[in-house]
Design an enzyme around this catalytic site. Structure first.
Site, PDB file in Angstrom:
ATOM      1  CG  PHE A  21      -1.860  -1.164   1.276  1.00  0.00           C
ATOM      2  CD1 PHE A  21      -2.772  -1.399   0.262  1.00  0.00           C
ATOM      3  CD2 PHE A  21      -1.824  -2.035   2.349  1.00  0.00           C
ATOM      4  CE1 PHE A  21      -3.636  -2.482   0.306  1.00  0.00           C
ATOM      5  CE2 PHE A  21      -2.684  -3.125   2.409  1.00  0.00           C
ATOM      6  CZ  PHE A  21      -3.594  -3.348   1.379  1.00  0.00           C
ATOM      7  NE  ARG A  53      -6.719  16.677   8.662  1.00  0.00           N
ATOM      8  CZ  ARG A  53      -6.395  17.653   9.498  1.00  0.00           C
ATOM      9  NH1 ARG A  53      -5.107  17.875   9.796  1.00  0.00           N
ATOM     10  NH2 ARG A  53      -7.334  18.420  10.039  1.00  0.00           N
ATOM     11  NE  ARG A 107     -10.407  -9.248   5.593  1.00  0.00           N
ATOM     12  CZ  ARG A 107     -10.041  -9.203   4.325  1.00  0.00           C
ATOM     13  NH1 ARG A 107      -8.748  -9.257   4.001  1.00  0.00           N
ATOM     14  NH2 ARG A 107     -10.940  -9.089   3.367  1.00  0.00           N
ATOM     15  CD  GLU A 129     -11.147   0.161   0.440  1.00  0.00           C
ATOM     16  OE1 GLU A 129     -11.549  -0.929  -0.011  1.00  0.00           O
ATOM     17  OE2 GLU A 129     -10.666   0.285   1.580  1.00  0.00           O
ATOM     18  CD  GLU A 162      -4.702 -12.509  -4.529  1.00  0.00           C
ATOM     19  OE1 GLU A 162      -5.691 -12.298  -3.773  1.00  0.00           O
ATOM     20  OE2 GLU A 162      -4.699 -12.207  -5.740  1.00  0.00           O
TER      21      GLU A 162
END
Length: 218
Positions: free
Chosen positions: A37, A59, A87, A148, A171
């Site tokens: 990311f 920010r 998660r 997102e 993955e």
């Protein structure tokens, strides 16, 4: 002397629309982290509701791409397909990392949200969605810090025989599929077992629209 113009917000009573050039001034933008990311740091100022400018503010924005999600619904059996997987976010918070969710995936540059929903349903649940995809909502997952944007669907689908363990090995996906009556899924929602916004929003929407969708056939 003319009065300063306040920032416009689309779909409001005044009919004004946000203008990127007029309402925001970006003073600096730097990528402070680039991995799977990305994190960008902005220094900017923006129009205030009184028409003046804010002071310069800083920010950070978490850039993870945009996504599509889908809740498959079988109107004949009044059942839904949910998935369960590990998660890291809930684990870091102190909750259970095994989350009950709906099918979802990142949109690649050449894909439409509906295409992503169909691809991810097959990869994550071994489920071929029916032709009827109903768009539920388009929204920002966490607008205070994350770029997102999610497109959320409900898919009228025959869930006969759907289940098992699925996911893409490359993955590191280990996904358990639950095909359960809608009322049971709503009980999970009300009892706090379902703790993520796409699943919560989709199930609440379906609870309001189940009779309309039961007229469709997969």
């Amino acid at each position: 002397m003319s009065k300063p113009t306040p920032p416009g917000v689309s779909d409001t009573a005044n009919g004004m629309a946000f203008d990127r050039g007029r309402d925001i001034e970006v003073l600096a933008r730097d990528t402070v982290y680039q991995g799977y990311f990305r994190i960008d740091r902005y220094r900017l100022r923006h129009r205030l509701f009184n028409g003046c400018w804010s002071r310069p503010i800083q920010r950070e924005v978490f850039e993870r791409g945009h996504a599509a999600a889908v809740l498959p619904y079988d109107p004949e059996h009044d059942s839904v397909l949910l998935i369960e997987q590990f998660r890291i976010g809930p684990y870091a918070h102190g909750g259970s990392p095994w989350q009950i969710e709906i099918v979802a995936g990142i949109i690649h540059d050449d894909e439409l949200p509906a295409q992503v929903a169909r691809r991810e349903a097959l990869e994550e649940a071994g489920c071929v969605l029916g032709p009827q995809l109903v768009r539920i909502a388009d929204y920002y997952m966490s607008p205070g810090a994350v770029s997102e944007h999610l497109t959320l669907f409900c898919a009228v689908t025959d869930l006969t025989g759907v289940g098992g363990i699925h996911g893409v090995a490359e993955e590191d996906e280990d996904i358990r599929v639950h095909s359960v009556p809608l009322d049971q899924a709503l009980d999970w929602l009300h009892n706090g077992r379902i703790q993520n916004s796409p699943a919560i929003i989709a199930l609440q929407w379906l609870a309001l629209n189940r009779q309309r969708l039961r007229a469709f056939q997969p």
